[in-house]
Scaffold this motif. Structure first.
Motif, short mmCIF file in Angstrom:
data_model
loop_
_atom_site.label_atom_id
_atom_site.label_comp_id
_atom_site.label_asym_id
_atom_site.label_seq_id
_atom_site.Cartn_x
_atom_site.Cartn_y
_atom_site.Cartn_z
N HIS A 95 0.87 -1.17 0.00
CA HIS A 95 0.00 0.00 0.00
C HIS A 95 0.91 1.22 0.00
N GLU A 98 1.15 4.03 2.75
CA GLU A 98 1.53 3.70 4.12
C GLU A 98 3.02 3.97 4.29
N ARG A 138 -4.06 3.79 -1.80
CA ARG A 138 -4.15 2.37 -1.43
C ARG A 138 -4.22 1.48 -2.67
N HIS A 180 3.07 -2.49 6.98
CA HIS A 180 1.86 -1.71 6.65
C HIS A 180 1.57 -0.67 7.73
N GLU A 181 0.53 0.13 7.44
CA GLU A 181 -0.05 1.06 8.41
C GLU A 181 -1.57 0.93 8.35
ZN ZN Z 1 -1.69 -1.72 4.16
#
Ligand code: ZN
Length: 314
Positions: A95, A98, A138, A180-181
């Protein structure tokens, strides 16, 4: 209520009707370049190649058919790759929005790679989705979430090229950490966009305040996940469950840890047969954290995971 659902419909499409080509094109037209993959990823990577690593390009992400530029896809691997050593895969920027997933991977390469390259074969793909990084997105330009497309014949080049790279470089993988975030924009933009695209109701969940991990329910390794949470707790706060005992709509299995059936979902974290796999979720929008702390949480996770793989503790 924190991060309440939007009160107005998503500005593209008709609620309840899945998008077609026109709506996807309208969505793409709204996206703008907001930061530079060259300046923030390529230049730092080229400037600080670890002594025990080599930088290589595993592919080109080419969206010329949509009138967009092509991006180099870069990775760092151990220069001295030995069949008798365990193999570690680190992925970031699946993503692209992130940030700490990408910048944490770069920081880990710069500060930790050489130390661990003596004990394990290392392969780090710090930014799988350069267009997503530049547009703080995203999805990819086709309005597909690359982190639902890790499967055979993937329609997302971000996922397909990363899987091909790993298959080419690694006979097997023992540990995979995917960085990720979870952010407030998941509720303000990306969740509503997904609901609109699919013609479905919004699946809204409160954003957890703090770091958590998502493991694969097919290989949970709870002691491994717990060791990572204990290590990260020293640099940032861990998310608490909500009043239902959930994190982001999923029952919390142990402090700071949820599990998804990752492979059926097409998640990056299940792209290999590694015994140990985990997906970090850093929360950069917390008033209780800083960008530096978020990057550190990613770095500490990777280092602790390797330590656990090699010694059974952190
Ligand atoms: Zn993510």
């Amino acid at each position: 209520m924190k991060n309440p659902p939007p009160t107005t419909p998503y500005p593209i499409g008709t609620p309840g009707t899945p998008w077609g080509d026109a709506e996807r094109a309208a969505w793409l037209a709204r996206q703008a370049l907001r930061r530079s993959h060259d300046d923030e990823v390529v230049v730092p990577l080229r400037a600080r190649v670890p002594a025990r690593g080599e930088l290589f390009q595993y592919g080109v992400l080419d969206y010329a058919r949509l009138g967009l530029r092509a991006y180099p896809l870069l990775a760092v691997r151990s220069r001295d790759w030995r069949a008798d050593r365990p193999t570690v895969l680190v992925t970031g920027g699946v993503h692209g929005y992130e940030t700490s997933g990408v910048q944490g991977a770069l920081q880990w390469i710069a500060s930790e790679f050489d130390r661990h390259a003596e004990r394990a074969n290392l392969l780090v793909l710090p930014c799988l989705s350069p267009w997503g990084y530049e547009t703080i997105n995203r999805w990819n330009p086709d309005a597909l979430d690359p982190n639902r497309q890790f499967r055979a014949d993937s329609p997302a080049a971000e996922a397909a090229l990363a899987m091909a790279c790993v298959a080419t470089q690694c006979a097997s993988v023992d540990l995979h950490v995917d960085l990720h975030e979870t952010t407030d924009t998941d509720n303000s933009e990306f969740g509503p966009a997904k609901a609109a695209r699919d013609g479905k109701p919004l699946a809204w969940h409160e954003i957890p305040d703090g770091y958590y991990l998502c493991g694969d329910s097919a290989r949970p390794e709870p002691d491994f996940q717990r060791a990572l949470i204990d290590a990260v707790r020293r640099v940032t706060h861990i998310a608490d469950a909500d009043e239902h005992g959930h994190l982001i709509g999923t029952p919390m299995a142990q402090p700071g840890i949820i599990y998804y059936a990752q492979r059926p979902l097409g998640l990056c974290g299940a792209m290999t047969d590694a015994r140990f796999t985990t997906t970090t979720e850093v929360y950069p929008d917390s008033p209780r954290t800083t960008p530096a702390e978020c990057h550190a949480a990613q770095v500490v996770t990777v280092t602790a995971a390797i330590e656990y793989l090699l010694t059974g503790r952190t």
